[in-house]
Design an enzyme around this catalytic site. Structure first.
Site, PDB file in Angstrom:
ATOM      1  N   GLU A  51      40.084   0.326  17.698  1.00 43.35           N
ATOM      2  CA  GLU A  51      39.400   0.893  18.865  1.00 43.35           C
ATOM      3  C   GLU A  51      39.359  -0.117  20.012  1.00 43.35           C
ATOM      4  O   GLU A  51      39.481   0.259  21.184  1.00 43.35           O
ATOM      5  CB  GLU A  51      37.981   1.325  18.480  1.00 43.35           C
ATOM      6  CG  GLU A  51      37.928   2.468  17.481  1.00 43.35           C
ATOM      7  CD  GLU A  51      38.669   3.700  17.971  1.00 43.35           C
ATOM      8  OE1 GLU A  51      38.427   4.130  19.119  1.00 43.35           O
ATOM      9  OE2 GLU A  51      39.511   4.210  17.219  1.00 43.35           O
ATOM     10  N   TRP A 108      42.736   0.076  21.598  1.00 39.57           N
ATOM     11  CA  TRP A 108      42.845   1.258  22.462  1.00 39.57           C
ATOM     12  C   TRP A 108      42.220   0.964  23.835  1.00 39.57           C
ATOM     13  O   TRP A 108      42.772   1.345  24.876  1.00 39.57           O
ATOM     14  CB  TRP A 108      42.126   2.459  21.836  1.00 39.57           C
ATOM     15  CG  TRP A 108      42.991   3.313  20.964  1.00 39.57           C
ATOM     16  CD1 TRP A 108      42.968   3.389  19.599  1.00 39.57           C
ATOM     17  CD2 TRP A 108      44.004   4.238  21.392  1.00 39.57           C
ATOM     18  NE1 TRP A 108      43.900   4.297  19.160  1.00 39.57           N
ATOM     19  CE2 TRP A 108      44.550   4.840  20.232  1.00 39.57           C
ATOM     20  CE3 TRP A 108      44.506   4.617  22.635  1.00 39.57           C
ATOM     21  CZ2 TRP A 108      45.569   5.786  20.281  1.00 39.57           C
ATOM     22  CZ3 TRP A 108      45.527   5.573  22.694  1.00 39.57           C
ATOM     23  CH2 TRP A 108      46.045   6.139  21.530  1.00 39.57           C
ATOM     24  N   TRP A 134      45.164  25.625  36.636  1.00 44.26           N
ATOM     25  CA  TRP A 134      43.813  25.545  36.104  1.00 44.26           C
ATOM     26  C   TRP A 134      42.946  26.668  36.657  1.00 44.26           C
ATOM     27  O   TRP A 134      43.193  27.184  37.745  1.00 44.26           O
ATOM     28  CB  TRP A 134      43.184  24.201  36.460  1.00 44.26           C
ATOM     29  CG  TRP A 134      43.961  23.008  35.999  1.00 44.26           C
ATOM     30  CD1 TRP A 134      44.692  22.160  36.775  1.00 44.26           C
ATOM     31  CD2 TRP A 134      44.103  22.541  34.654  1.00 44.26           C
ATOM     32  NE1 TRP A 134      45.278  21.185  36.005  1.00 44.26           N
ATOM     33  CE2 TRP A 134      44.927  21.391  34.692  1.00 44.26           C
ATOM     34  CE3 TRP A 134      43.608  22.965  33.426  1.00 44.26           C
ATOM     35  CZ2 TRP A 134      45.269  20.679  33.559  1.00 44.26           C
ATOM     36  CZ3 TRP A 134      43.944  22.257  32.287  1.00 44.26           C
ATOM     37  CH2 TRP A 134      44.768  21.126  32.349  1.00 44.26           C
ATOM     38  N   ASN A 176      32.000   9.319  20.231  1.00 43.63           N
ATOM     39  CA  ASN A 176      33.383   9.487  20.668  1.00 43.63           C
ATOM     40  C   ASN A 176      34.002  10.784  20.156  1.00 43.63           C
ATOM     41  O   ASN A 176      34.755  11.448  20.874  1.00 43.63           O
ATOM     42  CB  ASN A 176      34.236   8.299  20.215  1.00 43.63           C
ATOM     43  CG  ASN A 176      35.634   8.349  20.814  1.00 43.63           C
ATOM     44  OD1 ASN A 176      35.789   8.381  22.028  1.00 43.63           O
ATOM     45  ND2 ASN A 176      36.643   8.367  19.975  1.00 43.63           N
ATOM     46  N   TRP A 194      41.159  18.847  33.819  1.00 49.78           N
ATOM     47  CA  TRP A 194      40.577  17.691  33.140  1.00 49.78           C
ATOM     48  C   TRP A 194      39.923  16.715  34.117  1.00 49.78           C
ATOM     49  O   TRP A 194      38.986  16.002  33.752  1.00 49.78           O
ATOM     50  CB  TRP A 194      41.636  16.968  32.302  1.00 49.78           C
ATOM     51  CG  TRP A 194      42.821  16.464  33.075  1.00 49.78           C
ATOM     52  CD1 TRP A 194      43.997  17.122  33.300  1.00 49.78           C
ATOM     53  CD2 TRP A 194      42.954  15.194  33.728  1.00 49.78           C
ATOM     54  NE1 TRP A 194      44.842  16.350  34.058  1.00 49.78           N
ATOM     55  CE2 TRP A 194      44.230  15.158  34.333  1.00 49.78           C
ATOM     56  CE3 TRP A 194      42.117  14.090  33.871  1.00 49.78           C
ATOM     57  CZ2 TRP A 194      44.690  14.060  35.062  1.00 49.78           C
ATOM     58  CZ3 TRP A 194      42.566  12.994  34.598  1.00 49.78           C
ATOM     59  CH2 TRP A 194      43.835  12.983  35.183  1.00 49.78           C
ATOM     60  N   TRP A 203      40.385  11.325  28.568  1.00 49.65           N
ATOM     61  CA  TRP A 203      40.564  12.676  29.099  1.00 49.65           C
ATOM     62  C   TRP A 203      42.036  13.085  29.120  1.00 49.65           C
ATOM     63  O   TRP A 203      42.386  14.218  28.767  1.00 49.65           O
ATOM     64  CB  TRP A 203      39.944  12.795  30.491  1.00 49.65           C
ATOM     65  CG  TRP A 203      38.499  13.138  30.407  1.00 49.65           C
ATOM     66  CD1 TRP A 203      37.433  12.289  30.431  1.00 49.65           C
ATOM     67  CD2 TRP A 203      37.940  14.453  30.246  1.00 49.65           C
ATOM     68  NE1 TRP A 203      36.253  12.986  30.284  1.00 49.65           N
ATOM     69  CE2 TRP A 203      36.532  14.309  30.179  1.00 49.65           C
ATOM     70  CE3 TRP A 203      38.484  15.728  30.157  1.00 49.65           C
ATOM     71  CZ2 TRP A 203      35.680  15.400  30.019  1.00 49.65           C
ATOM     72  CZ3 TRP A 203      37.634  16.818  29.998  1.00 49.65           C
ATOM     73  CH2 TRP A 203      36.252  16.645  29.931  1.00 49.65           C
TER      74      TRP A 203
END
Length: 468
Positions: free
Chosen positions: A266, A269, A297, A332, A350, A373
Site C-alpha cells: 500500500e 501504491w 456521463w 479504503n 468520476w 478514482w
C-alpha cells in the site's frame, strides 16, 4: 552561512525532516516558517477537516520547536512575496523546503527558485520520482513493474532523529496559527507528529501481522489509520518503510509476513500515484487512458446528492458516504465501493466524485485520490478493467458479513437481521414493521437497479471506447 529559512509545507514534523536537516547543516540559525497561502486555503477542493487537522498540527509543531529553543513564524500571503520579505528581514543565505509532486506546488516552487536561493529536498516519498524510472528514462505506468523497481532499490538512509536543540531565531513578526472549528474527525484522529509516531509503533507491533487478512474488512479495525499523517508529513514514508522492514524481520509465520508485505504494498501504491502525478499532471483534469475520455456521463443532480448524503438505498454505499460526512475519513474498501457506485451504477463523471472526496477527506491527497478514482473508473494507468463493476450487495456481504459497519453508520437499519442487512428492501412487510424499518419511509428503496445500471454502464463505456 549564518541564517537559513526552513519553509514548512507538507512536513509538519521535527524527526526525519530532510529539509530541516539540510538547513541545520548549512546555517547556525534556522528560521521555521509556515505560509498561509490564500490560494490553497480558498481552493474549491479545500476541506475544513484538513484545515482543522493542519492547524492543530502546526500548534503542536510550534510547541515542539519552543521546547528546543525555537519558535514557528507564521505569515500569510503569496509565497514568493512573503519569502522575499523574510529574506530581506533576516538576511538569510538560503531557503530549504521539501519537494512536492502536485502541479501547483511545482509551479510555485519554480517561481521561487527563479528569484530566491531555494533548495528542495526529498521527503514526500521514500524514493523521489526521478529514481523510479525505466532504463530508457520513461516513467512506469504499470504498478507491478513500478513495484519491482521500488523493491530493487535500497531504502534511503535511516530516518533522522529530531534535533535536541535549535538556535533561537531573531524577533520576527508572526501571526498566530488560526483557530478553526473542530471537526468530528478530531476525536478519532489527533493531529501531530507524536500521535503519528505512536500510531505507527502500535501498528507495526501488532496489527500489521494481520493486515493481509483484515485490511478489506470494513467491520474490523484492521488498517493503520496513518493516511492523514502521511498527507501532512507528520510521519514520513521512510519512517514507515523502515518500521515495516523491521516488522518483517520479526514475522514468525507466513500469515505475518503476508500482512507486512501487504501493507508495504500500500505504501508503494502511494508512491506510484505520486510518481504518476509528477510525470502526468494532466490526470487531475482528464482520463489517463485517451480511449476512455469520451464516455457520455449522466447529468444527474438528484442521484449525486443522494450519493453524497448516503441515501442510495444500498446499505454499504450509504454507510460509506455517511462515515465520510461524519468523520472525514473512510475505509479504503468503502472508498472503492462508493466510487464504483457513483461511476458505474449512476454513470456520473468520476471527476465529480474525486472533487467531493477532496472536499471531505481528512487525508485528501491529490495524487492518491485521483489514482484511486481513475482506478475504479477504469480510466487510469493500472486501472481495473472498465467492465469490472462492483456489486454493492455482494461487496457488503463479503467485507461486512454481519452488517456491523452498516449498522454503525446507517442507524435506521440497526434492528434489521443479518439475513436482510444488505438487502433490506427484500424484508417481508411484517418484518419491516417488527424492525421499525419500513422501506420507503424509514429507509429508501434502491435508487437504481444494479443489474440494469451495470448493463447501461457497460454499453456507455463500450461506446465511449469506440468513440461513438
Amino acid at each position: 552561512m549564518k541564517t537559513a529559512i526552513w519553509w514548512i509545507r507538507r512536513d509538519i514534523r521535527l524527526s526525519d525532516n530532510q529539509a530541516l536537516a539540510a538547513a541545520l547543516s548549512q546555517a547556525e540559525v534556522v528560521i521555521p516558517v509556515f505560509i498561509l497561502d490564500p490560494k490553497l486555503l480558498t481552493s474549491p477542493q479545500a476541506s475544513q477537516n484538513r484545515e482543522s487537522f493542519l492547524f492543530d498540527g502546526l500548534r503542536l509543531l510550534d510547541s515542539g520547536l519552543r521546547q528546543r529553543g525555537s519558535t514557528l513564524i507564521v505569515r500569510k500571503g503569496e509565497p514568493l512575496e512573503v519569502l522575499h520579505q523574510l529574506y530581506r528581514e533576516t538576511g538569510a543565505g538560503c531557503i530549504f523546503a521539501q519537494a512536492d509532486v502536485s502541479p501547483y506546488s511545482r509551479q510555485r516552487d519554480g517561481r521561487v527558485m527563479s528569484e530566491l536561493p531555494l533548495t528542495l529536498t526529498p521527503g514526500v516519498t521514500v524514493h523521489p520520482p526521478g529514481m523510479l524510472l525505466k532504463p530508457d528514462g520513461a516513467p512506469y505506468t504499470v504498478f507491478t513493474a513500478f513495484s519491482r523497481k521500488w523493491h530493487s532499490l535500497p531504502l534511503t538512509g535511516r530516518p533522522i532523529p529530531a534535533p535536541e536543540r535549535l538556535a533561537s531565531p531573531p524577533q520576527l513578526a508572526s501571526l498566530s496559527v488560526p483557530d478553526s472549528p473542530k471537526s468530528a474527525s478530531s476525536g478519532i484522529f489527533k493531529a501531530g507528529e507524536p500521535e503519528a509516531l505512536k500510531r505507527l509503533e502500535a501498528f507495526v507491533d501488532s496489527d500489521i501481522y494481520h493486515y493481509g487478512d483484515s485490511r478489506d474488512r470494513m467491520d474490523l479495525d484492521g488498517t493503520s489509520g496513518l493516511s492523514p499523517y502521511f498527507k501532512f508529513g507528520m510521519l514520513t514514508a521512510r519512517q514507515a518503510a523502515w518500521a515495516t522492514q523491521e516488522a518483517g524481520a520479526r514475522a514468525l509465520d507466513t500469515t505475518s509476513r503476508k500482512g507486512v508485505e501487504s501493507w508495504l504494498n500500500e505504501l508503494i501504491w502511494r508512491e506510484f500515484y505520486a510518481t504518476i502525478l509528477y510525470y502526468f499532471p494532466s490526470v487531475l483534469r482528464i482520463a489517463f487512458r485517451p480511449t476512455l475520455s469520451n464516455i457520455r456521463w449522466h447529468e444527474d443532480p438528484a442521484g449525486f446528492t443522494a450519493w453524497t448524503e448516503g441515501r442510495t438505498g444500498y446499505p454499504v454505499v450509504d454507510a460509506a458516504m455517511r462515515q465520510l460526512k461524519a468523520i472525514g475519513w473512510m475505509h479504503n474498501r468503502a472508498r472503492m465501493i462508493a466510487a464504483s457506485f457513483l461511476v458505474k451504477d449512476l454513470l456520473i463523471d468520476w471527476r465529480r466524485g474525486e472533487r467531493y472526496f477532496m472536499q471531505q477527506l481528512l487525508d485528501g491527497d491529490p495524487a492518491s485520490n485521483n489514482g484511486g478514482w481513475q482506478w475504479t473508473a477504469g480510466t487510469g494507468t493500472d486501472a481495473a478493467p472498465y467492465f469490472r463493476i462492483f456489486n454493492p450487495v455482494l461487496q457488503g456481504k463479503k467485507f461486512d458479513p454481519h452488517g456491523a459497519y452498516i449498522r454503525r453508520w446507517v442507524t435506521e437499519l440497526s434492528a434489521v437481521p443479518d439475513a436482510f442487512i444488505h438487502t433490506p428492501w427484500t424484508m417481508p412487510d411484517a418484518m419491516q414493521s417488527q424492525t421499525g424499518c419500513k422501506i420507503g419511509k424509514h429507509y429508501l428503496a434502491p435508487i437504481v437497479d444494479h443489474a440494469t445500471a451495470r448493463q447501461y454502464a457497460l454499453d456507455a463505456y463500450r461506446k465511449g471506447k469506440n468513440g461513438k
